[in-house]
Design a protein around this motif. Structure first.
Motif, short mmCIF file in Angstrom:
data_model
loop_
_atom_site.label_atom_id
_atom_site.label_comp_id
_atom_site.label_asym_id
_atom_site.label_seq_id
_atom_site.Cartn_x
_atom_site.Cartn_y
_atom_site.Cartn_z
N LYS A 1 0.83 -1.21 0.00
CA LYS A 1 0.00 0.00 0.00
C LYS A 1 0.86 1.25 0.00
O LYS A 1 0.58 2.21 -0.72
CB LYS A 1 -0.95 -0.01 1.20
N ALA A 2 1.92 1.25 0.81
CA ALA A 2 2.79 2.42 0.89
C ALA A 2 3.47 2.71 -0.45
O ALA A 2 3.67 3.87 -0.81
CB ALA A 2 3.85 2.22 1.98
N LEU A 3 3.84 1.66 -1.17
CA LEU A 3 4.54 1.82 -2.45
C LEU A 3 3.59 1.77 -3.65
O LEU A 3 4.03 1.92 -4.79
CB LEU A 3 5.61 0.72 -2.61
N SER A 4 2.32 1.54 -3.40
CA SER A 4 1.31 1.42 -4.47
C SER A 4 1.67 0.35 -5.48
O SER A 4 1.61 0.57 -6.70
CB SER A 4 1.08 2.77 -5.17
N VAL A 5 2.07 -0.81 -4.97
CA VAL A 5 2.38 -1.96 -5.82
C VAL A 5 1.67 -3.18 -5.23
O VAL A 5 1.22 -3.16 -4.09
CB VAL A 5 3.90 -2.24 -5.93
N SER A 6 1.58 -4.24 -6.01
CA SER A 6 0.97 -5.47 -5.51
C SER A 6 1.94 -6.23 -4.61
O SER A 6 3.15 -6.00 -4.66
CB SER A 6 0.55 -6.36 -6.68
#
Length: 147
Positions: free
Chosen positions: A134-139
């Motif tokens: 979530k913090a890095l906006s990746v899966s």
């Protein structure tokens, strides 16, 4: 958001599709039967290793198993991680222009844990993988180098 019940539901779906019970899944994956039984009763999250093992065995994204996404392509094929978690994590931090300071202050992730992850001393728990994704906006699969 992570739901233990959603994880349990997805595991049960895959086990029915593959005609498996906890004992046969344990034999095929090498994950202890009591661990699988606890997961199926929604008593705890899987370890990162178990999550990867189940996702590989069922040929699905970790994000799907965790209930973070609802669909995935029928022809999903995971990528083989080309580097260690720490190397991949460092690369993702650069690509997303995210500092360790930001992760510790804004996202409340321990600096000590970040150090261990970046230096391959340990891998994040599933809870922390979700927090990082979530913090890095990746899966989660991206974090694990599976896509």
């Amino acid at each position: 958001m992570l739901s233990l019940l959603k994880f349990t539901e997805r595991m049960n779906e895959f086990m029915v599709i593959h005609s498996l019970n906890a004992t046969s899944l344990a034999e095929k994956t090498g994950i202890a039967r009591p661990t699988i039984s606890g997961l199926l009763r929604a008593e705890h999250l899987p370890s990162t290793k178990a999550l990867k093992t189940f996702a590989d065995f069922f040929e699905c994204p970790t994000d799907y198993l965790l209930g973070l996404i609802d669909d995935f392509p029928e022809n999903f094929k995971k990528a083989q991680p080309l580097m260690s978690f720490g190397e991949h994590f460092r690369t993702l931090l650069k690509e997303t222009n995210t500092s360790q300071y930001e992760l510790t202050k804004r996202h409340k992730i321990s600096g000590n844990l970040l150090y261990k992850w970046l230096h391959n001393e340990s891998e994040p728990s599933v809870y922390n993988l979700i927090k990082l994704s979530k913090a890095l906006s990746v899966s989660v699969d991206c974090l694990l180098g599976r896509e």
